[in-house]
Scaffold this active site. Structure first.
Site, PDB file in Angstrom:
ATOM      1  CE1 TYR A 108      -2.981   3.253   8.617  1.00 11.36           C
ATOM      2  CE2 TYR A 108      -2.887   4.789   6.820  1.00 11.36           C
ATOM      3  CZ  TYR A 108      -2.729   4.419   7.795  1.00 11.36           C
ATOM      4  OH  TYR A 108      -2.209   5.251   8.968  1.00 11.36           O
ATOM      5  CB  CYS A 168      20.797  41.761  12.772  1.00 16.95           C
ATOM      6  SG  CYS A 168      19.220  40.998  12.777  1.00 16.95           S
ATOM      7  CB  CYS A 223      21.175  39.522  15.917  1.00 16.38           C
ATOM      8  SG  CYS A 223      20.490  40.988  16.479  1.00 16.38           S
ATOM      9  CD  GLU A 265      -2.105  -1.254   3.034  1.00 14.18           C
ATOM     10  OE1 GLU A 265      -2.086  -0.317   3.857  1.00 14.18           O
ATOM     11  OE2 GLU A 265      -2.484  -2.331   3.600  1.00 14.18           O
ATOM     12  CG  ASP A 277       4.388  12.489   4.534  1.00 14.34           C
ATOM     13  OD1 ASP A 277       4.367  12.358   5.854  1.00 14.34           O
ATOM     14  OD2 ASP A 277       5.276  13.221   4.115  1.00 14.34           O
ATOM     15  CE  LYS A 308       9.625   7.060   5.678  1.00 15.08           C
ATOM     16  NZ  LYS A 308      10.287   6.930   6.771  1.00 15.08           N
ATOM     17  CB  CYS A 317      17.027  41.953  17.462  1.00 14.79           C
ATOM     18  SG  CYS A 317      16.662  40.862  15.627  1.00 14.79           S
ATOM     19  CE  LYS A 345       5.417   5.266   6.563  1.00 15.80           C
ATOM     20  NZ  LYS A 345       5.178   6.575   7.120  1.00 15.80           N
ATOM     21  CB  CYS A 348      17.445  44.646  14.892  1.00 15.54           C
ATOM     22  SG  CYS A 348      19.127  43.912  15.557  1.00 15.54           S
TER      23      CYS A 348
HETATM   24  S1  IVH Z   1      -0.309   0.746   8.978  1.00 15.84           S
HETATM   25  C1  IVH Z   1       0.360  -1.310  13.283  1.00 15.84           C
HETATM   26  N1  IVH Z   1      -0.379   1.642   6.453  1.00 15.84           N
HETATM   27  O1  IVH Z   1       2.831   5.471   8.522  1.00 15.84           O
HETATM   28  C2  IVH Z   1       0.795  -0.534  11.759  1.00 15.84           C
HETATM   29  N2  IVH Z   1       0.417   2.950   8.099  1.00 15.84           N
HETATM   30  O2  IVH Z   1       5.411   4.931  10.015  1.00 15.84           O
HETATM   31  C3  IVH Z   1      -0.079   0.548  11.590  1.00 15.84           C
HETATM   32  N3  IVH Z   1       0.843   5.305   7.452  1.00 15.84           N
HETATM   33  O3  IVH Z   1       1.664   5.854  11.893  1.00 15.84           O
HETATM   34  C4  IVH Z   1       0.260   1.511  10.572  1.00 15.84           C
HETATM   35  N4  IVH Z   1       0.037   4.939   5.269  1.00 15.84           N
HETATM   36  O4  IVH Z   1       0.670   7.039  10.035  1.00 15.84           O
HETATM   37  C5  IVH Z   1      -0.006   1.778   7.705  1.00 15.84           C
HETATM   38  N5  IVH Z   1      -0.824   2.226   4.387  1.00 15.84           N
HETATM   39  C6  IVH Z   1      -0.297   2.224   5.538  1.00 15.84           C
HETATM   40  C7  IVH Z   1      -0.105   3.748   5.831  1.00 15.84           C
HETATM   41  C8  IVH Z   1       0.565   3.893   7.018  1.00 15.84           C
HETATM   42  C9  IVH Z   1       0.595   5.871   5.881  1.00 15.84           C
HETATM   43  C10 IVH Z   1       1.471   5.918   8.371  1.00 15.84           C
HETATM   44  C11 IVH Z   1       0.831   5.893   9.689  1.00 15.84           C
HETATM   45  C12 IVH Z   1       1.601   5.199  10.617  1.00 15.84           C
HETATM   46  C13 IVH Z   1       2.972   5.739  10.026  1.00 15.84           C
HETATM   47  C14 IVH Z   1       3.871   4.611  10.296  1.00 15.84           C
END
Ligand code: IVH
Length: 704
Positions: free
Chosen positions: A241, A422, A446, A129, A133, A329, A452, A131, A425
């Site tokens: 999710y 600065c 400064c 899935e 942000d 990541k 300031c 992730k 000021c």
């Molecule tokens: S699962 C026990 N699924 O990422 C597992 N988290 O780094 C719970 N997040 O706190 C998280 N997309 O805020 C999960 N598809 C996804 C996600 C996701 C974003 C975030 C979430 C979590 C953080 C963890």
């Protein structure tokens, strides 16, 4: 960060230093957490924040018995803000472990296979899935009706944001269909799309309000509004999710639950897939990464979860993350663009920070037009010039940074000259010398701390704080409000408040939160401080490196503010001057303090502010050392050779207590030399100059 102070290696810290540093770090990190999680306005990059946490962890590792109850290491995320009521999560909201490479992913899959003791033929299926942000939220449905919604908070306890969540159009108030049981807590991410983020910031700007640094902060700031009407006006979105407490689950797999969520009317991410090998995982990852910029919302990686829920249960958790899931990541993204200007920002502590103003460029799906250049030395090291083509890097939510100049592109003509005044000021901006290392601080600051505007509120708050002027009824909140209205800009303004209020059309007593009595009390409290102890007065000025103890030392030594001021003015002549040496000779005062005093008093703007303050306030003369009649008071004493009855520091402190000045070298001005065994050149010089020389016993006799 910690103001660019050179930090000692953890192994070199004494216990006392460790205690002090852990205390400072706890305070600093808590303040950053507050700004990040509760005000949604972080003031440092994630890298700098991580560095603080790492330093804290390193010191705690060496001094495990010094770990504080309020240690940042004992907290995850942030405790909920005071303004919302708290919700304890029936099932904690956890975080995910991270993978950064294909190897990490392979290792994750292997770990799972080993844990479940699977043979080579049995495949493991994962959901993959994006992730998102944003910020996670837990939505509690009872019999399909949304009854409560909470933020993650510290994972154990979050904030009740039911009213705010209810304004999000995408989130159903009633679930459709069946299978959700009596209780079903749906968890997912609240986020803001790029388009909505851009619109919101444009509106904020037009209204003269602060803009958000990124969509995540915008989403967090919008959700955590006490007034849900504001949330309603902000276009938030949601992807489900995961789940918390659930009386019955609609399926035996992650995939199946996501399908059920969708059937109930909850939004789920359409890009989610099922994958069954590292190769498939990596294909999906690359596909998402390539599409990232086109998604229209921020993602920072891909999450893989073991699909079978019975396996999830068997795998369980390690510390605060599930063993059955991992976040893969994305690496930092880079782009090249033109450096159009370098803007110098001034922080609350007076630190001058260079910010690169860039020709806007998309980096990892986000338009970047500002980046940090860190500091003066970094600009010089990379020889970054205005007009250069530079490489910008953006990693997750870290403030984008300039990596360097693109080779072979036309160069800006002039090497960049970092300002020495600065920009706010116009006071001098200096780089302190660390007396221990002899090295210059990387940060230029400064020196106009009293005037300031960039530092003013912070300094005013310090000025009225408990150990400084301690004005009842005038705390951080009131000072900030008065500052914002232009009523109090410098310390002296506090003391003219009553006079100005008399002729003002907008009386203080008519302001919200004030009335005749509280205003009268405030004026009385201010009047009470028109005379104040000298040490408090000195401390209140907020001079760098002058804490309460140093302020007391200075007050005791000089007796009056005028004497201190005159001494510092003389010391500005340089380290050779007698005044400089006399300051240095005060037990407990080192070169850092002397330099800070010289810088502070040497700034004409500060002088003016102090003069104005002195028109309204009289510092009380400080008690001079023990008795003016002590046989050594007013005398300049030099200790030399080894002392046997007390340490050099003790001897020095004793002499000062008795009103003597302790010098480190013998000159015509020396009155008395106390020589122990092994005394050499100083003793010789004293004899040559005909100065009285006594031994340790003679000294004890003399001072009684
Ligand atoms: S699962 C026990 N699924 O990422 C597992 N988290 O780094 C719970 N997040 O706190 C998280 N997309 O805020 C999960 N598809 C996804 C996600 C996701 C974003 C975030 C979430 C979590 C953080 C963890």
């Amino acid at each position: 960060m910690s103001g660019g102070i050179d930090l000692k290696a953890v192994g070199d810290l004494s216990r006392a230093e460790a205690v002090a540093e852990l205390e400072r770090l706890a305070g600093e990190i808590a303040a950053h957490d507050q700004r990040y999680y509760q005000d949604d306005a972080p003031s440092v990059s994630d890298a700098d924040y991580d560095a603080l946490r790492q330093r804290n962890a390193a010191i705690e590792a060496v001094f495990p018995d010094l770990v504080r109850d309020d240690s940042p290491s004992k907290r995850v995320g942030a405790a909920p803000a005071e303004k919302f009521s708290k919700v304890r999560h029936a099932v904690p909201m956890l975080s995910l472990g991270n993978a950064f490479s294909e190897e990490d992913v392979a290792e994750f899959v292997e770990r799972i296979r080993r844990f479940l003791k699977l043979d080579a033929e049995t495949p493991v299926t994962f959901t993959a899935e994006p992730k998102i942000d944003g910020l996670s939220a837990s939505l509690r449905y009872e019999n399909g009706v949304l009854v409560q919604a909470a933020t993650r908070g510290d994972g154990e306890t979050g904030e009740d944001v039911t009213g705010n969540i209810a304004t999000i159009a995408e989130i159903p108030k009633h679930l459709e269909g069946e299978g959700f049981g009596a209780v079903c807590e749906v968890r997912g991410e609240v986020y803001m799309s790029h388009a909505d983020f851009t619109d919101l910031n444009a509106r904020q700007e037009a209204d003269g309000k602060p803009v958000f640094a990124n969509p995540r902060n915008a989403a967090a700031g919008s959700l955590r509004q006490l007034d849900a009407a504001i949330t309603a006006a902000r276009p938030l979105k949601f992807f489900a999710y995961a789940w918390g407490e659930a009386s019955a689950l609609p399926a035996g797999s992650q995939w199946g639950v996501l399908e059920a969520f969708r059937a109930w009317g909850l939004p789920t991410n359409p890009l989610t897939r099922r994958v069954s090998s590292v190769a498939e995982i990596m294909d999906f990852y690359r596909e998402i990464e390539a599409d990232r910029a086109r998604l229209g919302y921020d993602i920072d990686g891909v999450v893989y979860k073991v699909d079978r829920l019975d396996w999830q249960t068997r795998l369980g958790f390690v510390s605060r993350s599930p063993r059955w899931a991992i976040a893969h990541k994305f690496p930092a993204e880079k782009a090249t663009t033109i450096l159009e200007a370098i803007e110098i920002q001034v922080g609350r502590t007076g630190a001058l920070t260079p910010v690169a103003k860039l020709k806007p460029v998309t980096v990892g799906g986000v338009v970047v037009s500002n980046a940090t250049l860190h500091n003066e030395d970094e600009i010089a090291r990379k020889d970054v010039r205005i007009g250069d083509t530079v490489i910008v890097q953006r990693a997750g939510d870290v403030i984008p940074q300039i990596l360097g100049v693109v080779e072979g592109t036309p160069r800006g003509s002039e090497p960049y000259q970092f300002p020495t005044t600065c920009p706010i000021c116009e006071s001098h901006a200096v780089r302190e010398i660390n007396p221990r290392t002899g090295k210059e601080d990387v940060v230029r600051r400064c020196t106009g701390s009293l005037i300031c505007p960039a530092q003013a509120v912070e300094k005013l708050i310090h000025f009225v704080s408990r150990n400084a002027f301690d004005i009842e009824g005038l705390g951080a909140k009131q000072v900030t409000a008065f500052f914002e209205e232009g009523l109090i800009k410098t310390p002296a303004d506090i003391f003219t408040l009553e006079e100005r209020d008399r002729t003002s059309l907008k009386k203080l007593k008519d302001r919200e939160g004030w009335g005749s009595t509280s205003v009268a009390n405030l004026f009385a409290a201010i009047d009470e401080r028109r005379e104040i102890d000298l040490n408090r007065f000195i401390f209140a000025l907020g001079i760098r490196h002058i804490g309460e103890t140093t302020a007391k030392l200075l007050a005791r030594h000089y007796g009056t503010f005028a004497a201190l001021r005159a001494a510092v003015a003389e010391a500005a002549g340089g380290a050779e001057t007698e005044a400089y040496q006399a300051l240095l000779a005060i037990d407990g005062i080192g070169a850092t303090v002397v330099e800070a005093l010289v810088d502070f008093f040497g700034e004409p703007h500060n002088e003016t502010a102090i003069d104005k303050l002195l028109e309204a306030v009289t510092p009380r003369e400080a008690e001079q050392p023990e008795s003016a009649e002590s046989p050594v008071s007013g005398k300049t004493v030099v200790f030399t050779g080894s002392l046997e009855k007390f340490t050099r520091d003790e001897a020095k402190a004793m002499a000062e207590r008795l009103g003597a000045k302790v010098a480190s070298s013998v000159s015509k001005k020396t009155d008395l030399v106390v020589a122990g065994p092994g005394a050499g050149s100083k003793l010789k010089k004293a004899t040559e100059l005909g100065i009285e020389v006594i031994d340790e016993d003679g000294w004890l006799e003399r001072v009684g």
